[in-house]
Design a protein around this motif. Sequence first.
Motif, PDB file in Angstrom:
ATOM      1  N   ARG A  94       0.838  -1.202   0.000  1.00 19.60           N
ATOM      2  CA  ARG A  94       0.000   0.000   0.000  1.00 19.60           C
ATOM      3  C   ARG A  94       0.864   1.240   0.000  1.00 19.60           C
ATOM      4  O   ARG A  94       1.987   1.253   0.516  1.00 19.60           O
ATOM      5  CB  ARG A  94      -0.981  -0.030   1.176  1.00 19.60           C
ATOM      6  N   ALA A 147       0.304   5.097   1.333  1.00 18.72           N
ATOM      7  CA  ALA A 147      -0.662   5.650   2.292  1.00 18.72           C
ATOM      8  C   ALA A 147      -0.379   7.119   2.622  1.00 18.72           C
ATOM      9  O   ALA A 147      -0.005   7.444   3.744  1.00 18.72           O
ATOM     10  CB  ALA A 147      -0.654   4.801   3.555  1.00 18.72           C
ATOM     11  N   ARG A 162      -4.194   4.153   0.108  1.00 24.03           N
ATOM     12  CA  ARG A 162      -4.990   4.478   1.308  1.00 24.03           C
ATOM     13  C   ARG A 162      -4.825   5.960   1.617  1.00 24.03           C
ATOM     14  O   ARG A 162      -3.697   6.465   1.654  1.00 24.03           O
ATOM     15  CB  ARG A 162      -4.518   3.641   2.492  1.00 24.03           C
ATOM     16  N   GLU A 219      -4.807   8.629   4.286  1.00 20.39           N
ATOM     17  CA  GLU A 219      -4.696   8.702   5.749  1.00 20.39           C
ATOM     18  C   GLU A 219      -5.122  10.104   6.207  1.00 20.39           C
ATOM     19  O   GLU A 219      -4.300  10.977   6.475  1.00 20.39           O
ATOM     20  CB  GLU A 219      -3.280   8.324   6.185  1.00 20.39           C
ATOM     21  N   GLN A 227      -9.407   6.830   5.655  1.00 17.84           N
ATOM     22  CA  GLN A 227      -9.458   6.545   7.098  1.00 17.84           C
ATOM     23  C   GLN A 227     -10.567   7.319   7.808  1.00 17.84           C
ATOM     24  O   GLN A 227     -11.150   6.831   8.766  1.00 17.84           O
ATOM     25  CB  GLN A 227      -8.106   6.842   7.747  1.00 17.84           C
ATOM     26  N   VAL A 261      -3.089   2.947  11.454  1.00 17.58           N
ATOM     27  CA  VAL A 261      -2.275   2.286  10.425  1.00 17.58           C
ATOM     28  C   VAL A 261      -2.190   0.777  10.693  1.00 17.58           C
ATOM     29  O   VAL A 261      -2.264  -0.045   9.785  1.00 17.58           O
ATOM     30  CB  VAL A 261      -0.875   2.944  10.314  1.00 17.58           C
TER      31      VAL A 261
END
Length: 287
Positions: free
Chosen positions: A9, A11, A43, A45, A78, A205
């Motif tokens: 990933r 992120a 991802r 964050e 997230q 995480v």
Amino acid sequence: MRPGAPILRFAPSPNGRLHLGHAYSALLNADLARRMGGLCRLRIEDIDPVRSRPDLVAAIVTDLAWLGLTYPEPLRHQSRHLDSYRVTLQGLIARGLAYPCFCSRGQIRARAAASAGNPHDPDGAPLYPGTCRGLDPGITAERLARGEPHTWRIDMAAALRCADGSLDYEAFDGAETRRVAADPARWGDAVIARRDVPTSYHLAVVHDDAEEGITHVVRGRDLEAATDLHVLLQRLLGLPTPRYHHHGLILDPDGEKLAKSRGSQSLADLRAAGVTPEQIRARLGFA
Ligand code: GLU
């Protein structure tokens, strides 16, 4: 993708435009995923409600696509999973592994400076002197009920007793792997949930790497020390520990880490100046 194939990933946090350091990490993740016959997820964050901005999320996707990088949908944001982090946090609290901390930053700095040796964590912040650990439970309950602002901190000594076992992880570098002994104690009673959201980077995480089935974490060396804390949280939460690779950082001409706050050029700036994705790839060693 074959079953059991590696999952990586990238992120980023959407609190600024991506720069060459992000490009290097994203390209390295994509390159390793391809070479290992796996895939790389993206991802977002964005747990920081003040610094994260929706327009910067869109810009991240645009900049990565410009570099030739696309990712499986849906992307994980997230900020849409705060309830899951809250449940995870509650579990640690219920097991006596986390406690609320009502101290301000200034109070912590002052108390840490007064404590023997004025110790610091690996990021250079004063080690929390433990002021709120062991506060009277009645008083704590009252302060919580009053809605007094607080973070949640891991009780490091209790957590280490509970983890009770080897805290090592596998680091990989090309074909080589080696066991690394994690030393989470150097973080002291780290914050695992901020004042404004029921998580911190560390908790989210670890939660998400497990949730997304991440097998290999490839990120900058600036996060290498944080891995010690992540391994501890994984043991406490019964989550698998991925393999880790902490890559070197792209530095500016002064040898400093690239950062928006230091005026580093963003990928968007470079694009506007006529730099091509091929030139960026070549400059970062991915030609
Ligand atoms: N969101 C973090 C950052 O932008 C990276 C987190 C990670 O790769 O573990 O620095």
